[in-house]
Design an enzyme around this catalytic site. Structure first.
Site, PDB file in Angstrom:
ATOM      1  N   HIS A 128      26.918  30.269 -18.297  1.00  0.00           N
ATOM      2  CA  HIS A 128      27.515  30.961 -19.328  1.00  0.00           C
ATOM      3  C   HIS A 128      28.216  29.867 -20.588  1.00  0.00           C
ATOM      4  CE1 HIS A 128      27.796  33.992 -16.235  1.00  0.00           C
ATOM      5  NE2 HIS A 128      28.164  34.840 -17.158  1.00  0.00           N
ATOM      6  N   ASN A 159      27.205  23.196 -13.750  1.00  0.00           N
ATOM      7  CA  ASN A 159      27.540  24.488 -14.069  1.00  0.00           C
ATOM      8  C   ASN A 159      28.776  24.859 -12.878  1.00  0.00           C
ATOM      9  OD1 ASN A 159      28.091  27.043 -14.668  1.00  0.00           O
ATOM     10  ND2 ASN A 159      25.906  27.806 -13.934  1.00  0.00           N
TER      11      ASN A 159
END
Length: 403
Positions: A128, A159
């Site tokens: 994201h 991440n």
């Protein structure tokens, strides 16, 4: 006409300066009515002819979603940048990401969009840019972050680790600053190979989704409640930090300031001008990050403001009061300290415990924490006891099976 042409040529040859020759020729053109029309008069016609069937469309226009805004890169199948505005109030909520699913953005033409199949077994996670954790206020907010227009191929450890801690730091800033603006995105930077600088990046899936070599994040914070001038000098109301993060595992030994760069350096690398309505400023991180100390000129700021006003809708968040003065270095003001290993491990374990679906899984998570030599704090201990009771009440008694 011929006679005047003869005398015109004679005059030019005998003139002391070329200026006299030009004047004579101008007089000749006026007399004969042969003065050429300005090229500006032909420009609209030329443009109309060239663009009769339209010009190429990049698809990079600003796209607004429920709680974030982005510009999309159709060639790379990833966002160019994603912008957010965070406040302590906006971060409140209990929406859970388990109800959300990654999916292509219906606003992006299918031929330019990534799909979940591109990421399947690619070795890269779906990272994201506008985090789900920033959007717990509503299901719509969070669902929009799972559109693949907000996603880039990201290293799994990065991440879940360093980048996750950086996102948490941005949320934590809302406890100390009234407004936090964040712009995030992917970068493909040149690397030296055999003495030559080359740009090379992997693509994944049938759609050729570009894997960035780096990620960037620009953070701007503001305090509106600082009114006393003496207080302003001690606590600057505007502060900014720019960071370029390698898309690879990063250990806990590395600090966020290791990846801080000057705003100008990031702008040159990304081909973007960040926060163009900021007042004229020397780069807040130029000394800290060893960057170029060039400043944005008044002309550049006016040009950027004009471009933004023409192409986007101005909102209250866009209009930063210039009386606050230029931003200072965020890392000097706030430290830019990310969550440490022990604190982060307790946080992750708490998330696992909270989502455990069986007592067996619950005990496994607590056992893994013990194996790492970390004792649970009071919060985790209480959460564990509550979850254990909840699961015990749900599980059927031994020897009995559900219908």
């Amino acid at each position: 006409m011929r006679l005047f042409g003869f005398f015109g040529g004679f005059f030019c040859g005998a003139a002391v300066s070329t200026g006299s020759c030009v004047t004579a020729l101008k007089l000749y053109q006026l007399e004969t009515g042969q003065e050429q029309k300005g090229t500006s008069e032909k420009v609209p016609e030329v443009r109309e002819d060239i663009g009769r069937f339209g010009f190429p469309v990049t698809g990079a226009e600003v796209r607004h979603y429920a709680n974030h805004t982005l510009s999309y890169d159709q060639s790379k199948r990833t966002p160019r940048w994603v912008a957010e505005h965070l406040t302590n109030h906006k971060l409140q909520g209990n929406t859970e990401r388990k109800h959300c699913r990654f999916r292509p953005d219906p606003a992006i033409p299918a031929c330019f969009s990534a799909t979940n199949g591109d990421y399947f077994r690619s070795g890269w996670s779906r990272g994201h840019m506008a985090p789900a954790g920033d959007n717990k206020q509503s299901e719509r907010f969070m669902a929009d972050t799972f559109l693949l227009s907000n996603i880039v191929p990201q290293n799994y450890e990065n991440n879940a680790g360093f980048w996750n801690r950086l996102e948490m730091y941005c949320r934590d800033l809302t406890k100390r600053f009234q407004d936090v603006w964040v712009v995030s995105g992917p970068l493909v930077l040149p690397q030296e190979v055999d003495g030559k600088r080359k740009v090379s990046y992997q693509v994944i899936g049938n759609d050729g989704v570009a894997v960035p070599t780096h990620l960037f994040k620009v953070i701007l914070v503001q305090n509106n409640n600082v009114s006393d001038k003496a207080e302003q000098s001690q606590s600057p109301p505007l502060a900014l930090g720019a960071f370029i993060i390698p898309n690879q595992p990063i250990s806990f030994e590395r600090s966020l300031t290791d990846f801080q760069v000057s705003l100008l350096e990031l702008e040159k690398a990304a081909g973007l001008t960040f926060y163009p309505r900021l007042p004229k400023t020397s780069d807040p991180a130029s000394e800290t990050a060893g960057g170029n100390s060039k400043t944005r000129t008044e002309q550049e700021i006016k040009s950027n403001n004009k471009e933004v006003n023409l192409n986007t809708e101005q909102s209250a968040a866009d209009s930063i009061p210039t009386e606050f003065g230029p931003p200072t270095d965020l890392c000097k003001v706030d430290g830019c300290k990310l969550m440490g290993y022990k604190e982060f491990t307790l946080y992750l374990t708490g998330r696992k415990v909270g989502s455990a679906r069986s007592i067996e899984k619950l005990e496994k998570f607590m056992s893994e924490l013990k194996d790492q030599g970390i004792q649970p704090d009071d919060y985790l201990t209480n959460l564990y006891q509550q979850k254990k009771e909840e699961l015990a009440n749900k599980e059927p008694p031994k020897g009995k099976t559900g219908v």
